[in-house]
Design a protein around this motif. Structure first.
Motif, PDB file in Angstrom:
ATOM      1  N   HIS A 178      50.948  34.463  34.175  1.00 54.30           N
ATOM      2  CA  HIS A 178      49.993  35.580  34.140  1.00 54.30           C
ATOM      3  C   HIS A 178      49.907  36.231  35.510  1.00 54.30           C
ATOM      4  CE1 HIS A 178      48.681  32.533  31.125  1.00 54.30           C
ATOM      5  NE2 HIS A 178      48.663  33.602  30.346  1.00 54.30           N
ATOM      6  N   ASP A 191      49.510  39.138  36.619  1.00 53.67           N
ATOM      7  CA  ASP A 191      48.545  40.212  36.892  1.00 53.67           C
ATOM      8  C   ASP A 191      47.102  39.812  36.642  1.00 53.67           C
ATOM      9  OD1 ASP A 191      50.663  41.864  37.519  1.00 53.67           O
ATOM     10  OD2 ASP A 191      51.023  42.291  35.386  1.00 53.67           O
ATOM     11  N   LYS A 199      43.436  38.509  36.972  1.00 58.36           N
ATOM     12  CA  LYS A 199      42.501  38.332  38.107  1.00 58.36           C
ATOM     13  C   LYS A 199      42.015  36.888  38.147  1.00 58.36           C
ATOM     14  CE  LYS A 199      40.507  42.642  39.553  1.00 58.36           C
ATOM     15  NZ  LYS A 199      40.483  43.690  38.517  1.00 58.36           N
TER      16      LYS A 199
END
Ligand SMILES: Cc1cc2nc3c(=O)[nH]c(=O)nc-3n(C[C@H](O)[C@H](O)[C@H](O)COP(=O)(O)O)c2cc1C
Length: 414
Positions: A345, A347, A349
């Motif tokens: 993952h 990207d 946050k």
């Protein structure tokens, strides 16, 4: 039927109430809790898990912050091999924690330290040697070797002047583990002073696989007791794990136990280190809220409340500040799991890691609510306040309940 107070534990010249409060890291079995057990004539444990962190909390030292600053340059590096403990500072923190506790001891009982081999600290032998020797220097009454086979641990302290006088014990979950320990440490010419036999209902890490439910404490106890008799070995045996009432304890004493080790009941004592709101979680729990899983990066199953914030958290590995589980090559299973999720993952946050947890961070912050199997019975050991919350108990109340109760009764607070 007999009660626990009808028995005494004899350890060398000491005659003790046969109740040992087990070590609960990280600072769940506080100095205060261990001192109460000793004051009441039994044995209490402090823990040597993350002692620099515990010292910062107890004595306002800055070990963790300073280590974090020292290794800040490495925070984004997934290779943690460089992150080492300063052995001098580790000794200093241990001396403070143990020394101050022993200075405060009152009464006839003893204070021991629970020392986990699993805390490999990126230099297993060196850090274990410092922890053991400093605890001896600082006057600890006994050392309980935990979380590992400890095949080389006695050799690390055999030349210490207190080696023969300190009480030394080992926690095992099988006869085989005990046999291995005795064989390997025979060379030091010293038998353990006591053996804690921990069954599958205990809190913390389990010395079993995920098939833990197929084992039971009484059978393991009997197997070890009978083997010891055959070998003509006379070492006090101390069962642990799921001994919830004084009657449970007395039943083991009648089977030949020298004492019992208990912990879960004390997690809801005033003296326990868990924050008050977390203690309410323990008290509220029902049996379906408790799980044994494999999220600990140690590889051992661990029992905990299902709603522990540590489960599924995705915090960045905090080895620069902590790093207690780094193995001898600077690896920890959580680092691998975290990096895998970050790669999947790129990207995101915030990521979640479901299969492992950053045990150091979450134990330090009381976000991994490890507990014994019978935690769901804690609500039956106290009364409710007017606002619906549960009343916490004094360690003295719980200790005396184990010592004096009969007929499976649990004394409620006044
Ligand atoms: C909250 C908690 C933390 C524990 N932490 C440790 C630990 O750090 N080291 C260890 O050897 N055992 C640990 N244990 C196991 C206890 O010392 C003890 O042997 C066991 O839990 C006794 O069973 P009981 O909780 O059913 O009374 C822990 C147990 C609990 C409940």
């Amino acid at each position: 039927m007999k009660r626990v107070d009808d028995f005494r534990l004899h350890l060398g010249k000491h005659e003790l109430v046969p109740i040992m409060v087990g070590g609960m890291g990280v600072d769940i079995s506080t100095a205060e809790l261990s001192l109460e057990a000793a004051r009441l004539g039994g044995i209490g444990h402090i823990s040597d898990a993350m002692v620099p962190t515990v010292s910062d909390r107890r004595f306002n030292t800055k070990y963790v912050k300073n280590k974090q600053i020292q290794y800040k340059f490495n925070v984004n590096n997934s290779d943690k091999a460089i992150v080492k403990f300063d052995l001098g500072l580790l000794a200093e923190a241990t001396a403070l924690h143990v020394g101050r506790t022993m200075e405060a001891k009152r009464g006839e009982g003893l204070v021991f330290i629970n020392c986990m081999e699993k805390l490999t600290m990126n230099a297993p032998r060196e850090t274990l040697r410092v922890r053991l020797r400093t605890a001896l220097d600082a006057g600890i009454d006994g050392i309980t070797l935990a979380a590992g086979l400890h095949l080389g641990s006695l050799a690390l302290i055999e030349d210490h002047p207190r080696f023969r006088d300190v009480k030394l014990g080992i926690i095992v979950s099988s006869l085989r583990a005990l046999q291995l320990f005795l064989k390997k440490s025979a060379r030091t010419g010293r038998l353990p002073d006591y053996v804690v036999i921990e069954g599958p209902l205990a809190g913390g890490h389990l010395g079993f696989g995920m098939d833990w439910a197929q084992y039971d404490l009484a059978s393991i106890f009997v197997e070890i007791r009978d083997w010891m008799k055959t070998e003509q070995l006379d070492i006090p045996l101390i069962p642990a794990g799921g001994i919830f009432t004084g009657s449970d304890a007395a039943a083991f004493m009648e089977m030949g136990a020298a004492a019992v080790q208990v912990a879960t009941r004390f997690t809801v004592s005033n003296e326990c280190g868990l924050p008050k709101d977390v203690q309410q979680e323990y008290l509220k729990a029902s049996d379906t809220d408790i799980v044994v899983n494999t999220i600990s990066p140690t590889g051992y199953p661990m029992r905990m409340l299902k709603n522990s914030p540590a489960i599924g958290a995705g915090s960045r590995p905090n080895c620069e500040a902590f790093g207690y589980l780094l193995d001898s090559s600077g690896n920890c299973q959580y680092i691998d799991a975290y990096n895998r999720e970050v790669a999947c993952h790129p990207d995101a946050k915030k990521i979640r890691v479901m299969d492992k947890t950053c045990l150091c961070t979450h134990m330090r912050n009381f976000q991994l609510w490890t507990c014994g199997h019978y935690t769901y019975r804690l609500k039956d050991t106290t009364r409710r306040n007017e606002d619906g919350s549960y009343r916490l108990l004094s360690a003295e109340h719980i200790f005396r309940d184990y010592q004096f109760s009969t007929d499976n009764k649990i004394a409620l607070p006044e």
